[in-house]
Motif scaffolding. Structure first.
Motif, PDB file in Angstrom:
ATOM      1  N   VAL A  30       9.809 -18.671  13.918  1.00 48.59           N
ATOM      2  CA  VAL A  30       8.528 -17.964  13.786  1.00 48.59           C
ATOM      3  C   VAL A  30       8.759 -16.455  13.798  1.00 48.59           C
ATOM      4  O   VAL A  30       8.155 -15.716  13.012  1.00 48.59           O
ATOM      5  CB  VAL A  30       7.557 -18.389  14.910  1.00 48.59           C
ATOM      6  N   MET A  31       9.632 -15.981  14.650  1.00 47.65           N
ATOM      7  CA  MET A  31       9.923 -14.547  14.717  1.00 47.65           C
ATOM      8  C   MET A  31      10.524 -14.054  13.396  1.00 47.65           C
ATOM      9  O   MET A  31      10.180 -12.964  12.932  1.00 47.65           O
ATOM     10  CB  MET A  31      10.868 -14.242  15.878  1.00 47.65           C
ATOM     11  N   GLN A  32      11.389 -14.843  12.787  1.00 46.54           N
ATOM     12  CA  GLN A  32      11.969 -14.462  11.496  1.00 46.54           C
ATOM     13  C   GLN A  32      10.886 -14.390  10.425  1.00 46.54           C
ATOM     14  O   GLN A  32      10.873 -13.474   9.593  1.00 46.54           O
ATOM     15  CB  GLN A  32      13.054 -15.451  11.081  1.00 46.54           C
ATOM     16  N   ARG A  33       9.964 -15.350  10.430  1.00 46.73           N
ATOM     17  CA  ARG A  33       8.868 -15.335   9.451  1.00 46.73           C
ATOM     18  C   ARG A  33       7.980 -14.116   9.649  1.00 46.73           C
ATOM     19  O   ARG A  33       7.552 -13.487   8.679  1.00 46.73           O
ATOM     20  CB  ARG A  33       8.035 -16.605   9.562  1.00 46.73           C
ATOM     21  N   LEU A  34       7.671 -13.802  10.909  1.00 47.40           N
ATOM     22  CA  LEU A  34       6.842 -12.626  11.175  1.00 47.40           C
ATOM     23  C   LEU A  34       7.535 -11.345  10.732  1.00 47.40           C
ATOM     24  O   LEU A  34       6.893 -10.439  10.190  1.00 47.40           O
ATOM     25  CB  LEU A  34       6.496 -12.557  12.664  1.00 47.40           C
ATOM     26  N   ALA A  35       8.835 -11.260  10.963  1.00 50.81           N
ATOM     27  CA  ALA A  35       9.580 -10.075  10.543  1.00 50.81           C
ATOM     28  C   ALA A  35       9.564  -9.946   9.019  1.00 50.81           C
ATOM     29  O   ALA A  35       9.398  -8.850   8.472  1.00 50.81           O
ATOM     30  CB  ALA A  35      11.016 -10.139  11.066  1.00 50.81           C
ATOM     31  N   ALA A  36       9.717 -11.066   8.310  1.00 51.18           N
ATOM     32  CA  ALA A  36       9.685 -11.041   6.845  1.00 51.18           C
ATOM     33  C   ALA A  36       8.297 -10.631   6.352  1.00 51.18           C
ATOM     34  O   ALA A  36       8.169  -9.842   5.406  1.00 51.18           O
ATOM     35  CB  ALA A  36      10.068 -12.410   6.283  1.00 51.18           C
ATOM     36  N   LEU A  37       7.249 -11.135   6.987  1.00 52.86           N
ATOM     37  CA  LEU A  37       5.888 -10.776   6.606  1.00 52.86           C
ATOM     38  C   LEU A  37       5.632  -9.290   6.844  1.00 52.86           C
ATOM     39  O   LEU A  37       5.051  -8.606   5.995  1.00 52.86           O
ATOM     40  CB  LEU A  37       4.887 -11.616   7.392  1.00 52.86           C
ATOM     41  N   ALA A  38       6.087  -8.785   7.978  1.00 58.73           N
ATOM     42  CA  ALA A  38       5.911  -7.360   8.278  1.00 58.73           C
ATOM     43  C   ALA A  38       6.651  -6.494   7.264  1.00 58.73           C
ATOM     44  O   ALA A  38       6.144  -5.463   6.824  1.00 58.73           O
ATOM     45  CB  ALA A  38       6.394  -7.062   9.696  1.00 58.73           C
ATOM     46  N   ALA A  39       7.844  -6.919   6.871  1.00 61.54           N
ATOM     47  CA  ALA A  39       8.613  -6.160   5.885  1.00 61.54           C
ATOM     48  C   ALA A  39       7.893  -6.150   4.536  1.00 61.54           C
ATOM     49  O   ALA A  39       7.847  -5.122   3.851  1.00 61.54           O
ATOM     50  CB  ALA A  39      10.011  -6.750   5.739  1.00 61.54           C
ATOM     51  N   THR A  40       7.308  -7.279   4.157  1.00 61.72           N
ATOM     52  CA  THR A  40       6.568  -7.357   2.897  1.00 61.72           C
ATOM     53  C   THR A  40       5.342  -6.453   2.930  1.00 61.72           C
ATOM     54  O   THR A  40       5.067  -5.727   1.972  1.00 61.72           O
ATOM     55  CB  THR A  40       6.129  -8.808   2.625  1.00 61.72           C
ATOM     56  N   GLU A  41       4.601  -6.488   4.043  1.00 59.08           N
ATOM     57  CA  GLU A  41       3.418  -5.635   4.158  1.00 59.08           C
ATOM     58  C   GLU A  41       3.803  -4.165   4.131  1.00 59.08           C
ATOM     59  O   GLU A  41       3.117  -3.352   3.511  1.00 59.08           O
ATOM     60  CB  GLU A  41       2.658  -5.965   5.442  1.00 59.08           C
ATOM     61  N   GLN A  42       4.913  -3.819   4.780  1.00 55.64           N
ATOM     62  CA  GLN A  42       5.368  -2.427   4.783  1.00 55.64           C
ATOM     63  C   GLN A  42       5.729  -1.987   3.366  1.00 55.64           C
ATOM     64  O   GLN A  42       5.389  -0.883   2.948  1.00 55.64           O
ATOM     65  CB  GLN A  42       6.577  -2.262   5.711  1.00 55.64           C
ATOM     66  N   ALA A  43       6.390  -2.860   2.622  1.00 60.12           N
ATOM     67  CA  ALA A  43       6.756  -2.533   1.242  1.00 60.12           C
ATOM     68  C   ALA A  43       5.501  -2.320   0.391  1.00 60.12           C
ATOM     69  O   ALA A  43       5.443  -1.401  -0.424  1.00 60.12           O
ATOM     70  CB  ALA A  43       7.626  -3.637   0.649  1.00 60.12           C
ATOM     71  N   ASN A  44       4.481  -3.162   0.589  1.00 59.49           N
ATOM     72  CA  ASN A  44       3.228  -3.000  -0.155  1.00 59.49           C
ATOM     73  C   ASN A  44       2.549  -1.685   0.206  1.00 59.49           C
ATOM     74  O   ASN A  44       2.025  -0.992  -0.665  1.00 59.49           O
ATOM     75  CB  ASN A  44       2.279  -4.167   0.119  1.00 59.49           C
ATOM     76  N   ASP A  45       2.537  -1.342   1.493  1.00 58.82           N
ATOM     77  CA  ASP A  45       1.932  -0.081   1.928  1.00 58.82           C
ATOM     78  C   ASP A  45       2.675   1.106   1.338  1.00 58.82           C
ATOM     79  O   ASP A  45       2.067   2.076   0.904  1.00 58.82           O
ATOM     80  CB  ASP A  45       1.926   0.022   3.455  1.00 58.82           C
ATOM     81  N   ASP A  46       4.013   1.031   1.310  1.00 57.07           N
ATOM     82  CA  ASP A  46       4.810   2.116   0.753  1.00 57.07           C
ATOM     83  C   ASP A  46       4.524   2.289  -0.738  1.00 57.07           C
ATOM     84  O   ASP A  46       4.414   3.411  -1.223  1.00 57.07           O
ATOM     85  CB  ASP A  46       6.305   1.867   0.970  1.00 57.07           C
ATOM     86  N   LEU A  47       4.398   1.177  -1.463  1.00 57.77           N
ATOM     87  CA  LEU A  47       4.120   1.230  -2.891  1.00 57.77           C
ATOM     88  C   LEU A  47       2.746   1.856  -3.139  1.00 57.77           C
ATOM     89  O   LEU A  47       2.588   2.701  -4.017  1.00 57.77           O
ATOM     90  CB  LEU A  47       4.189  -0.162  -3.512  1.00 57.77           C
ATOM     91  N   THR A  48       1.755   1.449  -2.351  1.00 56.70           N
ATOM     92  CA  THR A  48       0.415   2.006  -2.493  1.00 56.70           C
ATOM     93  C   THR A  48       0.426   3.506  -2.246  1.00 56.70           C
ATOM     94  O   THR A  48      -0.144   4.280  -3.017  1.00 56.70           O
ATOM     95  CB  THR A  48      -0.561   1.317  -1.520  1.00 56.70           C
ATOM     96  N   ALA A  49       1.086   3.928  -1.172  1.00 59.68           N
ATOM     97  CA  ALA A  49       1.154   5.358  -0.858  1.00 59.68           C
ATOM     98  C   ALA A  49       1.872   6.111  -1.973  1.00 59.68           C
ATOM     99  O   ALA A  49       1.451   7.200  -2.369  1.00 59.68           O
ATOM    100  CB  ALA A  49       1.872   5.558   0.475  1.00 59.68           C
ATOM    101  N   HIS A  50       2.929   5.531  -2.498  1.00 58.71           N
ATOM    102  CA  HIS A  50       3.690   6.169  -3.580  1.00 58.71           C
ATOM    103  C   HIS A  50       2.816   6.345  -4.830  1.00 58.71           C
ATOM    104  O   HIS A  50       2.811   7.403  -5.452  1.00 58.71           O
ATOM    105  CB  HIS A  50       4.928   5.344  -3.904  1.00 58.71           C
ATOM    106  N   LEU A  51       2.065   5.304  -5.178  1.00 56.36           N
ATOM    107  CA  LEU A  51       1.219   5.385  -6.372  1.00 56.36           C
ATOM    108  C   LEU A  51       0.101   6.403  -6.197  1.00 56.36           C
ATOM    109  O   LEU A  51      -0.240   7.133  -7.126  1.00 56.36           O
ATOM    110  CB  LEU A  51       0.634   4.016  -6.696  1.00 56.36           C
ATOM    111  N   LEU A  52      -0.473   6.460  -5.004  1.00 52.22           N
ATOM    112  CA  LEU A  52      -1.564   7.400  -4.772  1.00 52.22           C
ATOM    113  C   LEU A  52      -1.084   8.842  -4.760  1.00 52.22           C
ATOM    114  O   LEU A  52      -1.867   9.759  -5.007  1.00 52.22           O
ATOM    115  CB  LEU A  52      -2.296   7.067  -3.475  1.00 52.22           C
ATOM    116  N   CYS A  53       0.194   9.067  -4.478  1.00 51.16           N
ATOM    117  CA  CYS A  53       0.735  10.424  -4.479  1.00 51.16           C
ATOM    118  C   CYS A  53       1.107  10.896  -5.879  1.00 51.16           C
ATOM    119  O   CYS A  53       1.393  12.072  -6.080  1.00 51.16           O
ATOM    120  CB  CYS A  53       1.964  10.505  -3.570  1.00 51.16           C
ATOM    121  N   GLN A  54       1.126   9.990  -6.845  1.00 51.68           N
ATOM    122  CA  GLN A  54       1.462  10.363  -8.215  1.00 51.68           C
ATOM    123  C   GLN A  54       0.316  11.191  -8.802  1.00 51.68           C
ATOM    124  O   GLN A  54      -0.854  10.889  -8.581  1.00 51.68           O
ATOM    125  CB  GLN A  54       1.683   9.123  -9.085  1.00 51.68           C
TER     126      GLN A  54
END
Length: 90
Positions: A30-54
């Motif tokens: 379960v901890m591994q799944r949560l870590a993978a989910l958190a990493a995915t959400e962080q990547a999505n947030d980073d992409l959104t921030a990157h696009l909005l800064c363009q």
């Protein structure tokens, strides 16, 4: 020579009962799944921030949102006007 992994040795002071090993493995999974989910959400947030800064992306998003709001307001206004007209009719 290959040997299968062994269960932890029962040493004096080992506090977990024998059945707890499976529970520990499940918690680890379960901890591994949560870590993978958190990493995915962080990547999505980073992409959104990157696009909005363009340049232009934020302005385009705001224009699009403004247009949708204007359309919705016009529809509400037309609906309200037609409702008022219908109530005034004899």
């Amino acid at each position: 020579m290959y040997t299968a992994p062994s269960q932890p040795a029962h040493a004096p002071g080992y506090l977990l009962p024998e059945g707890a090993h499976a529970l520990l493995l499940e918690v680890g999974d379960v901890m591994q799944r949560l870590a993978a989910l958190a990493a995915t959400e962080q990547a999505n947030d980073d992409l959104t921030a990157h696009l909005l800064c363009q340049p232009g992306v934020l302005a385009q998003c705001l224009r699009s949102l403004s247009m949708r709001i204007n359309v919705a307001l016009r529809e509400c206004s037309c609906l309200a006007q037609s409702t008022c007209d219908a109530q005034e009719a004899p």
